[in-house]
Scaffold this motif. Structure first.
Motif, PDB file in Angstrom:
ATOM      1  N   ARG A   9     -29.217  43.331 -24.737  1.00  0.00           N
ATOM      2  CA  ARG A   9     -30.086  44.016 -23.780  1.00  0.00           C
ATOM      3  C   ARG A   9     -31.214  44.788 -24.454  1.00  0.00           C
ATOM      4  O   ARG A   9     -31.937  45.510 -23.807  1.00  0.00           O
ATOM      5  CB  ARG A   9     -29.261  44.963 -22.920  1.00  0.00           C
ATOM      6  CG  ARG A   9     -28.602  44.228 -21.780  1.00  0.00           C
ATOM      7  CD  ARG A   9     -27.640  45.085 -21.006  1.00  0.00           C
ATOM      8  NE  ARG A   9     -26.709  44.243 -20.294  1.00  0.00           N
ATOM      9  CZ  ARG A   9     -25.641  43.676 -20.866  1.00  0.00           C
ATOM     10  NH1 ARG A   9     -25.378  43.908 -22.127  1.00  0.00           N
ATOM     11  NH2 ARG A   9     -24.854  42.896 -20.179  1.00  0.00           N
ATOM     12  N   SER A  10     -31.327  44.657 -25.773  1.00  0.00           N
ATOM     13  CA  SER A  10     -32.294  45.493 -26.481  1.00  0.00           C
ATOM     14  C   SER A  10     -33.731  45.047 -26.256  1.00  0.00           C
ATOM     15  O   SER A  10     -34.654  45.795 -26.497  1.00  0.00           O
ATOM     16  CB  SER A  10     -32.005  45.464 -27.978  1.00  0.00           C
ATOM     17  OG  SER A  10     -32.294  44.177 -28.482  1.00  0.00           O
ATOM     18  N   GLY A  11     -33.929  43.795 -25.805  1.00  0.00           N
ATOM     19  CA  GLY A  11     -35.281  43.294 -25.645  1.00  0.00           C
ATOM     20  C   GLY A  11     -35.862  42.766 -26.954  1.00  0.00           C
ATOM     21  O   GLY A  11     -36.921  42.153 -26.956  1.00  0.00           O
ATOM     22  N   VAL A  12     -35.178  42.999 -28.076  1.00  0.00           N
ATOM     23  CA  VAL A  12     -35.603  42.437 -29.363  1.00  0.00           C
ATOM     24  C   VAL A  12     -34.956  41.063 -29.499  1.00  0.00           C
ATOM     25  O   VAL A  12     -33.754  40.918 -29.265  1.00  0.00           O
ATOM     26  CB  VAL A  12     -35.152  43.351 -30.531  1.00  0.00           C
ATOM     27  CG1 VAL A  12     -35.569  42.756 -31.868  1.00  0.00           C
ATOM     28  CG2 VAL A  12     -35.711  44.747 -30.363  1.00  0.00           C
ATOM     29  N   ALA A  13     -35.762  40.049 -29.855  1.00  0.00           N
ATOM     30  CA  ALA A  13     -35.232  38.685 -29.980  1.00  0.00           C
ATOM     31  C   ALA A  13     -34.022  38.684 -30.914  1.00  0.00           C
ATOM     32  O   ALA A  13     -34.001  39.401 -31.913  1.00  0.00           O
ATOM     33  CB  ALA A  13     -36.314  37.753 -30.504  1.00  0.00           C
TER      34      ALA A  13
ATOM     35  N   PRO B 280     -41.921  38.012 -21.225  1.00  0.00           N
ATOM     36  CA  PRO B 280     -40.814  38.269 -20.285  1.00  0.00           C
ATOM     37  C   PRO B 280     -39.466  37.997 -20.939  1.00  0.00           C
ATOM     38  O   PRO B 280     -39.381  37.271 -21.930  1.00  0.00           O
ATOM     39  CB  PRO B 280     -41.077  37.254 -19.167  1.00  0.00           C
ATOM     40  CG  PRO B 280     -41.837  36.146 -19.819  1.00  0.00           C
ATOM     41  CD  PRO B 280     -42.658  36.778 -20.904  1.00  0.00           C
ATOM     42  N   SER B 281     -38.421  38.591 -20.389  1.00  0.00           N
ATOM     43  CA  SER B 281     -37.068  38.214 -20.797  1.00  0.00           C
ATOM     44  C   SER B 281     -36.697  36.952 -20.026  1.00  0.00           C
ATOM     45  O   SER B 281     -37.384  36.567 -19.075  1.00  0.00           O
ATOM     46  CB  SER B 281     -36.090  39.333 -20.477  1.00  0.00           C
ATOM     47  OG  SER B 281     -35.931  39.437 -19.076  1.00  0.00           O
ATOM     48  N   LEU B 282     -35.612  36.316 -20.433  1.00  0.00           N
ATOM     49  CA  LEU B 282     -35.159  35.112 -19.731  1.00  0.00           C
ATOM     50  C   LEU B 282     -34.924  35.433 -18.255  1.00  0.00           C
ATOM     51  O   LEU B 282     -35.276  34.658 -17.359  1.00  0.00           O
ATOM     52  CB  LEU B 282     -33.880  34.602 -20.397  1.00  0.00           C
ATOM     53  CG  LEU B 282     -33.300  33.299 -19.865  1.00  0.00           C
ATOM     54  CD1 LEU B 282     -34.333  32.187 -19.917  1.00  0.00           C
ATOM     55  CD2 LEU B 282     -32.056  32.905 -20.646  1.00  0.00           C
ATOM     56  N   GLU B 283     -34.364  36.599 -18.010  1.00  0.00           N
ATOM     57  CA  GLU B 283     -34.079  36.999 -16.635  1.00  0.00           C
ATOM     58  C   GLU B 283     -35.366  37.186 -15.820  1.00  0.00           C
ATOM     59  O   GLU B 283     -35.465  36.719 -14.692  1.00  0.00           O
ATOM     60  CB  GLU B 283     -33.251  38.285 -16.642  1.00  0.00           C
ATOM     61  CG  GLU B 283     -32.735  38.661 -15.286  1.00  0.00           C
ATOM     62  CD  GLU B 283     -31.624  39.705 -15.354  1.00  0.00           C
ATOM     63  OE1 GLU B 283     -31.225  40.095 -16.474  1.00  0.00           O
ATOM     64  OE2 GLU B 283     -31.173  40.121 -14.284  1.00  0.00           O
ATOM     65  N   ASP B 284     -36.367  37.861 -16.419  1.00  0.00           N
ATOM     66  CA  ASP B 284     -37.668  38.027 -15.749  1.00  0.00           C
ATOM     67  C   ASP B 284     -38.219  36.668 -15.324  1.00  0.00           C
ATOM     68  O   ASP B 284     -38.694  36.479 -14.202  1.00  0.00           O
ATOM     69  CB  ASP B 284     -38.708  38.638 -16.711  1.00  0.00           C
ATOM     70  CG  ASP B 284     -38.390  40.065 -17.114  1.00  0.00           C
ATOM     71  OD1 ASP B 284     -37.765  40.772 -16.306  1.00  0.00           O
ATOM     72  OD2 ASP B 284     -38.774  40.469 -18.235  1.00  0.00           O
TER      73      ASP B 284
END
Lengths: 132, 313
Positions: A9-13, B280-284
């Protein structure tokens, strides 16, 4: 050997998290030249992430000259990022600890200190620094 | 292993104009896509999008009513393909009266010459399951483990899993996902994982197939799909979409008060203007496409069907 901690969930790849954690281990001396990184299979079995992500991270570290892949044997550390001045017993660290004690005595809380440090870092190294 | 698992030139699944009809309703309509071998592909979509139908066609259990789907450049029901494909249906059909050992023996008898008892038993042992336990007495999670062991023992090149993790607690889910990823790492198995639990997929899948309403909306490398979209945030007070958006495909655009939030395709280049953009994230990405049925579909080059299919049809 190191163990990777993946925060989904960190948003870092994910691959970048592995790159950063290897570099951190190199800086702290947890990994030294000649050490073997865990195999992709070992990382995958522990973290349940995609094996290609691990390989992508190792390739990035290889490209930066930090590790090398030896076919059939594994991936090995080539050079360290530990610097004498950044060790746990260095004078610079002791000075920083002293500064932090003064900051707390002056009434700054954790977030105030973090903001202050971030702004000095920004001034000293400039923005858009390499992550990791 | 130091080599990537996927082989971009080899095709595991390829659909051209695929359609499947239940009475008068089309469950899949005009689907075209390709999944290269060695990928871990998420098959995503809302309930009723056609995910299970697609998997049952790939497993050779249903015929296409229009177009075609090929598996390793052959027909799904081809006797040569049968041993190469393992399919785990959503209800995980097993014989409740059988013991775990009986179930594995069935796997061995049904897959002569290419059954790996050690691999199947390893997964059973990891769960501290007794080989003498009756399948009917097992919990949902334990039954999933037995079903996966049956699939692994077959040593498939293509593993089709329909909502495999639905009834698992977080610890077992982590263990099963790790087992799946180890399978991919060791044998470069192509895995297609149908799910509507997005959290299950992030970090696990490197390929994506998004279905909704029986059609393909997105297909390709997760990384490339994310990189060709931008999440845009900024202040916007005029009516209509901002001018800078005209040269771009806008997937979704919402305005709340003065704040505009949008998902925009950026394969034509970055967005001009004062917009704050991020990947975006995968979810976005998935949510934006699912909320916007009118947004055009996108296939990355590796997900475009090739001509290999013509031989099979």
């Amino acid at each position: 050997m190191v163990e990777f901690r993946i925060d989904r969930r960190s948003g870092v790849a994910t691959y970048l998290q592995i790159v950063q954690q290897v570099k951190q281990a190199l800086r702290l001396g947890l990994l030294a030249p000649g050490d073997k990184l865990p195999t992709a299979k070992e990382v995958v079995a522990a973290t349940a992430i995609n094996p290609n992500t691990v390989l992508k991270a190792y390739r990035e570290l290889d490209r930066e000259g930090l590790v090398e892949a030896r076919p059939g044997l594994g991936t090995f550390v080539r050079r360290s990022l530990a610097r004498p001045g950044a060790g746990a017993d260095s004078p610079l660290r002791a000075e920083l600890a002293g500064w932090l004690a003064r900051a707390r005595a002056a009434g700054l809380d954790r977030e105030d200190v973090a903001a202050l440090v971030a702004s000095v870092l920004e001034e000293g190294f400039g923005g858009a620094g390499e992550r990791g | 292993m130091t080599e990537l698992t996927f082989l971009p030139g080899r095709t595991a699944l390829e659909a051209v104009g695929l359609g499947v009809r239940y009475r008068r309703r089309w469950a899949l309509r005009d689907c075209s896509f390709r999944v290269p071998a060695g990928r871990v592909c998420a098959l995503v979509g809302p309930n009723g999008a056609g995910k299970s139908t697609l998997l049952s066609v790939a497993a050779g259990l249903r015929r296409a009513d229009a177009g075609a789907l090929s598996v390793f450049d052959g027909l799904p029901a081809d006797p040569d393909n049968r041993p190469r494909v393992a399919y785990l249906a959503q209800d995980k059909p097993l014989y409740p009266q059988f013991t775990v050992a009986d179930t594995l023996r069935m796997g061995r008898e049904l897959n002569p010459g290419h059954w790996d008892q050690a691999r199947a038993e390893r997964l059973i042992r990891q769960g501290n399951l007794s080989l003498h336990a009756r399948v009917g007495s097992l919990s949902g999670g334990q039954r999933t483990r037995v079903a996966l062991a049956l699939a692994f023992g077959k040593r498939p090149e293509l593993l089709l899993l329909d909502e495999p993790m639905g009834d698992l607690d977080p610890l077992v889910r982590h263990e099963m996902t790790a087992a799946l990823m180890t399978e991919a790492a060791e044998n470069a198995t192509t895995i297609v994982l149908a799910s509507h639990v997005l959290a299950e997929l992030e970090g696990v899948c490197d390929y994506l197939l998004l279905l909704s309403g029986g059609r393909v909306r997105l297909a390709g490398e997760v990384e490339d799909l994310l990189a060709t979209h931008s999440l845009v945030v900024g202040r916007h007070e005029e009516a209509g979409e901002p001018r800078e958006f005209r040269d771009h495909t806008v997937v979704e655009c919402r305005v709340t008060g003065r704040q505009l939030t949008a998902l925009v395709r950026t394969e034509e280049g970055p967005l001009a203007g004062r917009w704050e953009t991020s990947e975006p994230s995968l979810e976005d990405l998935l949510l934006a496409y699912l909320r916007s049925p009118q947004a055009p579909s996108l296939l990355t080059p590796s997900a475009e069907p090739r001509l290999g299919l013509r031989r099979a049809v």
